[in-house]
Design an enzyme around this catalytic site. Structure first.
Site, PDB file in Angstrom:
ATOM      1  N   TYR A 136      15.293   5.451  -9.700  1.00 44.34           N
ATOM      2  CA  TYR A 136      15.497   6.087 -11.035  1.00 44.34           C
ATOM      3  C   TYR A 136      16.591   5.720 -11.909  1.00 44.34           C
ATOM      4  O   TYR A 136      16.246   5.375 -13.035  1.00 44.34           O
ATOM      5  CB  TYR A 136      15.840   7.637 -10.575  1.00 44.34           C
ATOM      6  CG  TYR A 136      14.722   8.646 -10.517  1.00 44.34           C
ATOM      7  CD1 TYR A 136      13.624   8.713 -11.185  1.00 44.34           C
ATOM      8  CD2 TYR A 136      14.544   9.166  -9.277  1.00 44.34           C
ATOM      9  CE1 TYR A 136      12.614   9.539 -10.871  1.00 44.34           C
ATOM     10  CE2 TYR A 136      13.474  10.165  -8.748  1.00 44.34           C
ATOM     11  CZ  TYR A 136      12.593  10.365  -9.790  1.00 44.34           C
ATOM     12  OH  TYR A 136      11.644  10.959  -9.401  1.00 44.34           O
ATOM     13  N   THR A 165      -6.390  -4.389   0.536  1.00 43.06           N
ATOM     14  CA  THR A 165      -6.412  -3.585  -0.874  1.00 43.06           C
ATOM     15  C   THR A 165      -7.610  -4.170  -1.837  1.00 43.06           C
ATOM     16  O   THR A 165      -7.443  -5.530  -1.893  1.00 43.06           O
ATOM     17  CB  THR A 165      -4.953  -3.477  -1.236  1.00 43.06           C
ATOM     18  OG1 THR A 165      -5.014  -3.001  -2.528  1.00 43.06           O
ATOM     19  CG2 THR A 165      -4.106  -4.638  -1.076  1.00 43.06           C
ATOM     20  N   ASP A 166      -7.756  -3.405  -2.852  1.00 39.60           N
ATOM     21  CA  ASP A 166      -8.401  -4.240  -4.008  1.00 39.60           C
ATOM     22  C   ASP A 166      -7.390  -4.793  -4.982  1.00 39.60           C
ATOM     23  O   ASP A 166      -7.592  -5.436  -5.807  1.00 39.60           O
ATOM     24  CB  ASP A 166      -9.124  -3.054  -5.037  1.00 39.60           C
ATOM     25  CG  ASP A 166      -8.015  -1.809  -5.360  1.00 39.60           C
ATOM     26  OD1 ASP A 166      -6.906  -1.945  -5.157  1.00 39.60           O
ATOM     27  OD2 ASP A 166      -8.563  -1.102  -6.331  1.00 39.60           O
ATOM     28  N   GLU A 167      -5.940  -4.406  -4.680  1.00 42.93           N
ATOM     29  CA  GLU A 167      -4.919  -5.117  -5.350  1.00 42.93           C
ATOM     30  C   GLU A 167      -4.952  -6.684  -5.300  1.00 42.93           C
ATOM     31  O   GLU A 167      -4.272  -7.492  -6.067  1.00 42.93           O
ATOM     32  CB  GLU A 167      -3.508  -4.668  -5.019  1.00 42.93           C
ATOM     33  CG  GLU A 167      -3.534  -3.148  -5.410  1.00 42.93           C
ATOM     34  CD  GLU A 167      -2.222  -2.400  -5.216  1.00 42.93           C
ATOM     35  OE1 GLU A 167      -1.220  -3.083  -5.568  1.00 42.93           O
ATOM     36  OE2 GLU A 167      -2.127  -1.024  -5.169  1.00 42.93           O
ATOM     37  N   ASP A 189       2.940   1.288  16.319  1.00 42.29           N
ATOM     38  CA  ASP A 189       3.479   1.229  15.127  1.00 42.29           C
ATOM     39  C   ASP A 189       5.153   1.148  15.337  1.00 42.29           C
ATOM     40  O   ASP A 189       5.677   1.656  16.367  1.00 42.29           O
ATOM     41  CB  ASP A 189       3.376   2.945  14.438  1.00 42.29           C
ATOM     42  CG  ASP A 189       3.544   3.144  12.995  1.00 42.29           C
ATOM     43  OD1 ASP A 189       2.730   3.386  12.376  1.00 42.29           O
ATOM     44  OD2 ASP A 189       4.786   2.801  12.614  1.00 42.29           O
ATOM     45  N   TYR A 215       3.730  -7.453  -2.918  1.00 41.54           N
ATOM     46  CA  TYR A 215       2.772  -6.655  -2.200  1.00 41.54           C
ATOM     47  C   TYR A 215       1.636  -7.168  -2.102  1.00 41.54           C
ATOM     48  O   TYR A 215       0.938  -7.412  -1.070  1.00 41.54           O
ATOM     49  CB  TYR A 215       2.874  -5.291  -2.533  1.00 41.54           C
ATOM     50  CG  TYR A 215       1.667  -4.343  -1.630  1.00 41.54           C
ATOM     51  CD1 TYR A 215       1.708  -4.444  -0.471  1.00 41.54           C
ATOM     52  CD2 TYR A 215       0.639  -3.948  -2.581  1.00 41.54           C
ATOM     53  CE1 TYR A 215       0.534  -3.730   0.125  1.00 41.54           C
ATOM     54  CE2 TYR A 215      -0.402  -3.091  -2.188  1.00 41.54           C
ATOM     55  CZ  TYR A 215      -0.430  -3.195  -0.482  1.00 41.54           C
ATOM     56  OH  TYR A 215      -1.473  -2.424  -0.038  1.00 41.54           O
ATOM     57  N   LEU A 237       2.624   7.696  -6.494  1.00 37.50           N
ATOM     58  CA  LEU A 237       2.356   8.689  -7.672  1.00 37.50           C
ATOM     59  C   LEU A 237       2.174  10.234  -7.335  1.00 37.50           C
ATOM     60  O   LEU A 237       2.839  11.053  -7.986  1.00 37.50           O
ATOM     61  CB  LEU A 237       1.272   7.965  -8.437  1.00 37.50           C
ATOM     62  CG  LEU A 237       1.305   9.076  -9.769  1.00 37.50           C
ATOM     63  CD1 LEU A 237       2.260   8.598 -10.950  1.00 37.50           C
ATOM     64  CD2 LEU A 237       0.095   8.340 -10.729  1.00 37.50           C
ATOM     65  N   THR A 274       6.153  -8.466   7.820  1.00 38.65           N
ATOM     66  CA  THR A 274       5.043  -7.623   8.310  1.00 38.65           C
ATOM     67  C   THR A 274       3.469  -8.083   7.758  1.00 38.65           C
ATOM     68  O   THR A 274       2.884  -8.232   8.725  1.00 38.65           O
ATOM     69  CB  THR A 274       5.220  -6.227   7.996  1.00 38.65           C
ATOM     70  OG1 THR A 274       6.578  -5.741   8.760  1.00 38.65           O
ATOM     71  CG2 THR A 274       4.257  -5.273   8.591  1.00 38.65           C
ATOM     72  N   LYS A 330      -0.757  -9.256   0.955  1.00 39.14           N
ATOM     73  CA  LYS A 330      -1.867  -8.750   1.357  1.00 39.14           C
ATOM     74  C   LYS A 330      -2.925  -9.816   1.134  1.00 39.14           C
ATOM     75  O   LYS A 330      -3.991 -10.042   2.022  1.00 39.14           O
ATOM     76  CB  LYS A 330      -2.437  -7.465   0.625  1.00 39.14           C
ATOM     77  CG  LYS A 330      -1.466  -6.242   1.032  1.00 39.14           C
ATOM     78  CD  LYS A 330      -1.579  -5.793   2.427  1.00 39.14           C
ATOM     79  CE  LYS A 330      -2.665  -5.365   3.008  1.00 39.14           C
ATOM     80  NZ  LYS A 330      -2.878  -4.941   4.253  1.00 39.14           N
TER      81      LYS A 330
END
Ligand code: NAD
Ligand code: TYD
Length: 358
Positions: free
Chosen positions: A354, A133-135, A32, A160, A200, A99, A164
């Protein structure tokens, strides 16, 4: 066996390391880079174990990876290291390309060289397990009952998910062209202990406890399929150790929920578990604030996990109600961990986020 886990100081990687050390007799090497999302305190329960090892390295550094592979002599690679936050990929994609794509390519090349020199016996055991990922599939229409299956066409929306998707394609190409023994898993949104506060669920818990706004992007009707991280870690080890070479498995929690309902659920739990509210807060739910939508926001993710159930017997243990309760309680009990990971870099990034979102 000797198992390399890349990204083992992150949210899911640390759950995988804890799972392997607690439930098997295998050795684990965690590689890592310790970016803002990596935290060794997530591994305090295993750090003294003689089967756990740590290498502070960047997966993009080829010579360092060669040295690590030659020293540790892995039987299995579980590749989780990645930049993982969609909002950060929108404001700055460079680290995601570096990465997620170049890092995966570097590991594939190092693994290929290493694999070619293994004995026939070791070659039979060896696996490169890529965690995705499912994304990568893009999104499903709101209000339909369609689910992502392993053969759903790739259609990523964010930097992102595109990075992936690229890495998934590289992994499959290294299998088809070079015969590297790979397996791939694509999973839905994880939640649970040690989740970095920018996502979230932890963001909502921690902001509510501080009496800060709970930002909901757009109308909050987007749907995610929530998977408890320890169920995911168990599935990942099963795939890494038992799946057929070249296979892909979708992993999901059978918990499709609208974002706004997740946030309200957390508020209700906090009313019960943290009744002493910050000054000025009457009900946690009053802190909900609708903000500008995320660009390219995917409407709905939902996984058909029947293949992993059928072929490997995996099914999630946790239902969302109990998993969310455990998660909220964990954050209440682990404020020190939270303070450690909420570094200056994180505070600055959130402040800017924000400002841009309000
Ligand atoms: P995370 O952001 O919590 O952790 C990522 C880890 O990778 C960190 O410890 C970080 O220090 C490390 N890392 C980043 N760049 C590195 C580099 N160049 N070299 C070495 N280490 C590096 O991520 P996560 O949520 O634990 O996700 C793990 C994997 O699972 C990722 O590949 C992600 O795409 C995938 N995934 C995550 C989710 C989710 O809900 N969190 C869902 C589906 C798939
Ligand atoms: P997130 O946890 O960032 O995961 P992902 O983007 O990988 O699904 O976000 C989950 C959902 O919650 C997503 O639809 C975006 C939304 N969201 C908010 O509404 N407000 C927030 O502050 C965050 C971080 C996310």
């Amino acid at each position: 066996m000797n198992i390399i886990v890349t990204g083992g100081a992150g949210f899911i990687g640390s759950a995988v390391v804890r799972h392997i050390i607690a439930n098997t007799s295998h050795n684990v090497l965690n590689i890592d880079k310790l970016t803002y999302a990596g935290n060794l305190e997530s591994l305090s329960s295993v750090s003294e174990n003689s089967r756990y090892h740590f290498s502070h390295n960047d997966i993009c550094n080829k010579s360092a990876m060669e040295e690590v592979f030659n020293d540790f002599k892995p039987d299995i690679i579980m590749h989780l290291a990645a930049e993982s936050h969609v909002d950060r990929s929108i404001t700055g994609s460079a680290d995601f390309i570096e990465t997620n794509i170049i890092g995966t390519y570097t590991l594939l090349e190092v693994a290929r060289q290493y694999y070619m020199e293994l004995s026939d016996h070791k070659k039979i055991i060896f696996r490169f397990h890529h965690i995705s990922t499912d994304e990568v599939y893009g999104d499903l229409e709101e209000g339909t009952s369609n689910l992502f299956i392993e053969t759903t066409a790739y259609n990523p929306s964010s930097p992102y998910s595109a990075s992936k998707a690229s890495s998934d394609h590289l992994v499959r190409a290294w299998y088809r062209t070079y015969g590297l023994p790979i397996v791939i898993t694509n999973c839905s949104n994880n939640y649970g202990p040690y989740h970095f506060p920018e996502k979230l669920i932890p963001l909502t818990i921690l902001n509510a406890l501080k009496g800060k706004p709970l930002p909901i992007y757009g109308n909050g009707l987007q749907v995610r399929d929530w998977l408890y991280v320890e169920d995911h870690a168990r599935a990942l080890f099963l795939v890494a150790s038992e799946a057929e070479i070249g296979e892909t498995y979708n992993i999901g929690g059978h918990n499709e929920l609208k974002n706004v309902d997740v946030v309200k659920g957390i508020c209700n739990l906090l009313e019960e578990l943290a009744p002493h509210k910050p000054d000025g807060v009457v009900n946690y739910i009053d802190l909900i604030t609708y903000v500008k939508d995320r660009p390219g926001h995917d409407l709905r993710y939902a996984i058909d996990a029947s293949k992993i159930h059928r072929e490997l017997g995996w099914t999630p243990n946790e239902i969302f109600e109990t998993g969310l309760r455990k998660t909220v309680q964990w954050y209440l009990d682990n404020q020190e961990w939270v303070e450690n990971v909420e570094t200056g870099e994180y505070q600055n990034w959130m402040q800017k986020q924000y400002q841009d979102n309000s």
